[in-house]
Write a protein that holds these residues in place. Structure first.
Motif, PDB file in Angstrom:
ATOM      1  N   UNK A  70       4.997  -4.241  -1.739  1.00 25.93           N
ATOM      2  CA  UNK A  70       5.246  -5.391  -0.858  1.00 25.93           C
ATOM      3  C   UNK A  70       4.038  -6.314  -0.933  1.00 25.93           C
ATOM      4  N   UNK A  71       4.125  -7.417  -0.233  1.00 23.78           N
ATOM      5  CA  UNK A  71       2.981  -8.316  -0.096  1.00 23.78           C
ATOM      6  C   UNK A  71       2.272  -7.967   1.206  1.00 23.78           C
ATOM      7  N   UNK A  72       0.996  -7.663   1.123  1.00 24.64           N
ATOM      8  CA  UNK A  72       0.223  -7.281   2.308  1.00 24.64           C
ATOM      9  C   UNK A  72      -0.105  -8.536   3.116  1.00 24.64           C
ATOM     10  N   UNK A  73       0.316  -8.549   4.375  1.00 23.71           N
ATOM     11  CA  UNK A  73       0.108  -9.705   5.254  1.00 23.71           C
ATOM     12  C   UNK A  73      -0.653  -9.278   6.503  1.00 23.71           C
ATOM     13  N   UNK A  74      -1.276 -10.235   7.221  1.00 21.42           N
ATOM     14  CA  UNK A  74      -1.937  -9.895   8.480  1.00 21.42           C
ATOM     15  C   UNK A  74      -0.997  -9.230   9.477  1.00 21.42           C
TER      16      UNK A  74
END
Length: 394
Positions: free
Chosen positions: A321-325
């Motif tokens: 996945x895309x790591x987001x805050x």
């Protein structure tokens, strides 16, 4: 505060912390970490036409031959000039596709000068049959006191052909004979005690690639060794463990940076830095372990294990996945001990006399969070490796 973390970092940072100059400590730490992440590593890959060097360059970077930014491949000479191909996830690690020695544009007597050999950390000489030019190049590199490695390519083709043609086939005997023939060929041309690595660009975990990676890693200087480790595909469980150890050694610095920023009395600064730091570091973990979407799809393509099956054995929500805050915050909120630390940190943040306590709590939060994330991602990398290796062997 000193007993908690400042003794574990460099003297300049420790002095700034002990003098309550948190802003200077944060700046020094930030610069140090950026320099560590930007250590350049330049690897020259050379060989004759059709030796498979461009495919090797693509595979070791985790890029398909038909992907954007791939080194062009073909049965005719496709490498007309020295061309650089950065690793997609670690762009300071650069593989250079270098024309073979003795071509019209790169005559033997001027080869090293024309390819600007000084920029390379080492050479990989690839061939499916070592010839006079390969030995000539190795001897020229040797004169310059630089490192080079002989790689015998397309081993998978040789093994497959022998399996079809021999009634009593033995892979071990076949590999031994190929290695012996390569070594003898190099010795016949005057090269003493050559070491040859047998490699398939389509199955890097097989044959001698893990040994090649281990040899390169051992012979590189410390700082470049880590850059090499993180950019390499997972060809063994030992490689995964080494990556984990390299990441773990940096956690104290990332946590100390968080602590230093927590001591700077600017509303909202610490939270913003912590989130940005966690997202950046965790993304580096994911890329290093080959758990990003692109790398997993590449692994799926080469091993035949469906992408969805690989995702199914992954436990960390940070992988594939895309790591987001928002994702990081959600995971922090699911761990009781981290919630307690963050709550205590926020409660002490704006009481001047409690600033040292705030810094300690900030250090502990980031230190513990990164260790938790690292452990889970390393375990996921092991599961993916074991799954794909078992499939290939089957």
């Amino acid at each position: 505060m000193e007993n908690m973390f400042s003794r574990s970092v460099d003297p300049e940072i420790r002095e700034a912390l002990l003098n309550n100059d948190e802003a200077s400590a944060a700046a020094v730490l930030q610069q140090y970490l950026q320099e560590q992440e930007n250590i350049p590593l330049n690897i020259a890959v050379t060989g004759d036409t059709g030796s498979g060097k461009s495919t090797f360059v693509n595979t070791i970077r985790g890029v398909g031959d038909d992907a954007e930014g791939a080194a062009p491949t073909g049965v005719v000479e496709t490498t007309k000039e020295v061309t650089h191909y950065p690793h997609p996830n670690f762009p300071k690690v650069i593989f250079w596709d270098v024309p073979g020695i003795g071509t019209m544009n790169f005559p033997a007597e001027k080869y090293l000068e024309l390819v600007e050999f000084e920029r390379f950390d080492f050479f990989i000489i690839i061939s499916d049959r070592f010839r006079e030019n390969d030995v000539k190049l190795a001897k020229e590199i040797q004169k310059k006191k630089m490192k080079f490695y002989f790689v015998r390519s397309k081993i998978d083709n040789n093994v497959r052909d022998k399996r079809r043609s021999q009634r009593e086939f033995s892979e071990e005997r076949t590999l031994t004979q190929i290695r012996k023939t390569c070594i003898q060929s190099l010795q016949d041309q005057g090269f003493e005690s050559p070491q040859v690595f047998l490699v398939s660009s389509f199955d890097l975990h097989l044959y001698d690639f893990p040994l090649l990676a281990e040899t390169l890693e051992r012979e590189l200087p410390d700082l470049k060794r880590e850059a090499f480790q993180l950019a390499m595909p997972n060809t063994s469980l030992e490689m995964i463990d080494k990556k984990k150890k390299a990441f773990k050694s940096k956690i104290k610095y990332w946590a100390t940076l968080s602590a230093a920023v927590a001591g700077v009395p600017v509303p909202g600064l610490s939270v913003a830095v912590d989130l940005s730091l966690l997202v950046g570091v965790v993304t580096r973990f994911v890329f290093g372990f080959g758990l990003d979407i692109s790398s997993l799809k590449k692994i799926s393509h080469y091993t035949g294990v469906p992408y969805e099956e690989l995702k199914a054995i992954i436990k960390s929500p940070l992988a594939a996945t895309v790591v987001t805050p928002a994702l990081v915050l959600n995971l922090l909120a699911q761990t009781e001990s981290l919630v307690a630390l963050m709550t205590a940190e926020e409660g002490s943040r704006f009481i001047p006399i409690l600033i040292p306590v705030t810094m300690t709590l900030s250090f502990l939060t980031i230190y513990k969070a990164l260790n938790i994330f690292l452990d889970v991602l390393a375990d996921d990398a092991r599961r993916v490796f074991e799954k794909t290796t078992l499939n290939c062997r089957g």
